[in-house]
Write an enzyme that holds these catalytic residues in place. Structure first.
Site, PDB file in Angstrom:
ATOM      1  N   CYS A 186      -3.646   9.005  -0.006  1.00 45.38           N
ATOM      2  CA  CYS A 186      -2.775   8.100  -0.548  1.00 45.38           C
ATOM      3  C   CYS A 186      -2.550   7.122  -1.197  1.00 45.38           C
ATOM      4  O   CYS A 186      -4.265   6.810  -1.615  1.00 45.38           O
ATOM      5  CB  CYS A 186      -2.113   7.851   0.465  1.00 45.38           C
ATOM      6  N   PHE A 216      -8.219   1.681  10.385  1.00 45.04           N
ATOM      7  CA  PHE A 216      -9.177   0.449   9.642  1.00 45.04           C
ATOM      8  C   PHE A 216      -8.642  -1.065  10.340  1.00 45.04           C
ATOM      9  O   PHE A 216      -8.013  -1.386  10.530  1.00 45.04           O
ATOM     10  CB  PHE A 216      -7.939   1.197   8.609  1.00 45.04           C
ATOM     11  N   HIS A 248      -2.193  10.486   8.881  1.00 42.26           N
ATOM     12  CA  HIS A 248      -2.562   9.015   8.727  1.00 42.26           C
ATOM     13  C   HIS A 248      -1.145   7.957   9.480  1.00 42.26           C
ATOM     14  O   HIS A 248       0.327   8.256   8.674  1.00 42.26           O
ATOM     15  CB  HIS A 248      -2.363   9.285   6.696  1.00 42.26           C
ATOM     16  N   GLU A 270      -9.285   7.205   2.248  1.00 42.88           N
ATOM     17  CA  GLU A 270      -7.741   7.894   1.808  1.00 42.88           C
ATOM     18  C   GLU A 270      -7.209   9.156   2.175  1.00 42.88           C
ATOM     19  O   GLU A 270      -7.572   9.516   1.522  1.00 42.88           O
ATOM     20  CB  GLU A 270      -7.101   7.240   0.519  1.00 42.88           C
ATOM     21  N   SER A 271      -7.535   9.330   3.135  1.00 45.45           N
ATOM     22  CA  SER A 271      -6.546  10.197   4.442  1.00 45.45           C
ATOM     23  C   SER A 271      -7.685  11.336   3.852  1.00 45.45           C
ATOM     24  O   SER A 271      -8.774  11.192   5.197  1.00 45.45           O
ATOM     25  CB  SER A 271      -5.653  10.680   3.417  1.00 45.45           C
ATOM     26  N   SER A 307      -6.473   6.741  11.125  1.00 43.93           N
ATOM     27  CA  SER A 307      -6.478   8.182   9.985  1.00 43.93           C
ATOM     28  C   SER A 307      -6.742   8.811  11.326  1.00 43.93           C
ATOM     29  O   SER A 307      -7.721   8.679  12.419  1.00 43.93           O
ATOM     30  CB  SER A 307      -6.869   8.128   9.076  1.00 43.93           C
ATOM     31  N   PHE A 347       0.694  -1.491  -0.207  1.00 45.90           N
ATOM     32  CA  PHE A 347      -0.156  -0.080   0.531  1.00 45.90           C
ATOM     33  C   PHE A 347       1.087   1.452   0.051  1.00 45.90           C
ATOM     34  O   PHE A 347       1.530   1.707   0.687  1.00 45.90           O
ATOM     35  CB  PHE A 347      -1.116  -0.225   1.177  1.00 45.90           C
ATOM     36  N   GLU A 402       2.465  -1.477   7.849  1.00 43.93           N
ATOM     37  CA  GLU A 402       3.155  -2.710   7.687  1.00 43.93           C
ATOM     38  C   GLU A 402       4.281  -2.317   7.677  1.00 43.93           C
ATOM     39  O   GLU A 402       4.870  -1.767   6.510  1.00 43.93           O
ATOM     40  CB  GLU A 402       2.256  -2.875   6.460  1.00 43.93           C
TER      41      GLU A 402
END
Lengths: 344, 344
Positions: free
Chosen positions: B79, B230, B250, B64-65, B236, B8, B254
């Site tokens: 992102c 998430f 954010h 996403e953000s 976030s 990601f 991983e």
């Protein structure tokens, strides 16, 4: 004859390498013979046309720009479609024979070319140049100052103490007690037509005449000057002083692609007057100033403030200003165009 | 199933547009309806997942953000493989309906992507992004800070007062008596594994739990926080204050591609403590700091000195530092890696 418009790329490629102390007691880059330099310059595709020297520095005028050699520093500045990076390995070999195994600083820089498509490998683009340099120097860092889709100036410089292709050559960060060092470059375009018309064989016979006529000999009057007027047009000069200071000016006068570069390592704590005099001498429509100064230089702490002062006091519009802090050098980059050009 | 390793792209694209005063007495970007924003965000390929507001600012958490909307300023940070530039024309149309015909500032910026090849048009490279922006905004200027063959940060910003594709929209240089404005971003990579392991559904159920556990709520304690954890991992948060200040964090936890971004417009004349607290909270292996400040900001004159101070007082090795002077803003860019990584 194919119908190709006449063009010459005045924008130079500038390569500077400084070595640490030599491992040999008589080590000196100036021991390299004229024949060896001529051989090396074959790779660059240019020739030596004149030569002056003093106790500190040797200055060569080339068919395309200049080369300066002092004990531990080598500077090659070439314009047109020359290929200076191609002589790098040979330079490092010659330096090694003089006991120079440790590189303290490397700078490769140039403005964006007016016509990049006529350049030859490895100079067909900055990424190609960086890729080539990376085969010799690992971990070099590359920068683009100015607007990358408009006018800009590229720089490749070192940061790490090792060498890939030449394992016996070591690169070290310069210590803070290094000798004072500074370089100012002023790269000018869209120059005054009348001033440029002097730099032609139709107007003058020798470099000396036009050096005096143009006022170039008054920019840094202490310099011993070697000048050359090309046929039918174009001009180059090197100037040197006993203390190792140099200056060099190269002029491409043709109106459609006029270009003048000024460079010097003269030590000043205020470059405002020098910039003003260079600008008055050549009257460009736009220009870039770059100033490098190491921590021992007079210019190190003050150059940013001085630059701001210059912009405030003059009629020039500063279109860009950036500064970079490298491990041992500060760099100032500023771009100017005539205030009149401001579009409302 | 093809054998493709999970990845990601945490690195965000950040778009900020500020408008001059509205020509309509009730003009306010916050009049744009939720339905209109959802429609606009379809072009970006992301969705609204949460929302908080106060009298100064609306803050949307996105799939996403984040997106922040105040009276005259719009910020979109996304992102992954989102396409924020694709909503620009629609945004300008919506703004025009609110009486915003004059743009005072535009900034589009991002770090280099970890995997640029998975991005979608017009984000497949910075040159493609610039070309796209140039179809809407003429004479934008584009910069690359940091080393262009290694880690870098791209910026596109405006300089000229006109608009090509949208002739009724005018872009003007901000006057020097503009409201104080500043933005700090800290973009972190190679983060501490143990700290990152908290930002997973296997360890916590809600954003609120991990916000408290990680100490995020102590970075700027005055902020009203909207947070989201998430599934299976990722985090976030948006924070807002009544005075219009915001913060947003954010997290891509991983290990193989860990990334955390912090951003705020909080007004400080010294960012050293804030940077230290963010770095202590997330423990990155390397990070970039960018600070924008206009001439009215507390940070404008002092940020360079403060940055130098931070580097001197901490164990971080500054690998790069550049600053740019734009017509109404100063920008500081600095890159750090652990001092331990210094190779001899």
């Amino acid at each position: 004859m194919p119908n190709v418009a006449h063009f010459f790329e005045g924008v130079e490629k500038l390569l500077e390498i400084c070595f640490d102390e030599s491992s040999s007691p008589n080590g000196d880059l100036r021991n390299i013979t004229r024949g060896e330099w001529e051989n090396l310059l074959c790779h660059v595709k240019c020739e030596i046309i004149s030569y002056i020297k003093n106790d500190s520095i040797d200055a060569f005028l080339l068919s395309e720009s200049s080369m300066f050699v002092s004990k531990r520093r080598w500077i090659l500045k070439t314009c047109g479609t020359t290929t200076p990076l191609k002589c790098l390995e040979q330079l490092l070999q010659l330096a090694k024979l003089e006991g120079y195994h440790v590189i303290s600083d490397i700078f490769y820089s140039r403005k964006n070319f007016t016509r990049p498509e006529i350049q030859m490998s490895p100079h067909e683009g900055f990424f190609e140049e960086v890729t080539y340099l990376d085969t010799i120097f690992p971990e070099g860092r590359s920068y683009c100052l100015g607007s990358i889709n408009l006018e800009c100036w590229y720089l490749y410089t070192f940061s790490k103490p090792e060498l890939k292709a030449l394992p016996h050559l070591i690169v070290e960060e310069k210590s803070t007690d290094a000798d004072p060092d500074q370089t100012i470059e002023i790269l000018m375009q869209d120059l005054d037509k009348d001033i440029m018309s002097a730099f032609t064989k139709s107007k003058f016979t020798t470099g000396r005449e036009v050096t005096a006529y143009s006022g170039i000999d008054k920019i840094l009057p202490e310099m011993h000057i070697d000048d050359f007027l090309f046929d039918p047009c174009g001009y180059s000069m090197n100037g040197i002083r006993e203390n190792g200071e140099y200056m060099t000016i190269h002029i491409t006068p043709e109106e459609k692609f006029s270009y003048v570069s000024f460079e010097s390592n003269v030590a000043l704590n205020n470059y405002t007057k020098l910039i003003s005099q260079v600008i008055k001498t050549f009257k460009p429509g736009k220009f870039i100033v770059t100033i490098f100064a190491n921590k021992s230089s007079l210019a190190y702490e003050t150059m940013k403030e001085l630059e701001i002062e210059y912009s405030t006091l003059s009629n020039w519009r500063r279109t860009d200003m950036q500064c970079c802090n490298f491990p041992s050098y500060n760099l100032l980059f500023a771009q100017y165009s005539r205030a009149l050009e401001k579009v409302l």
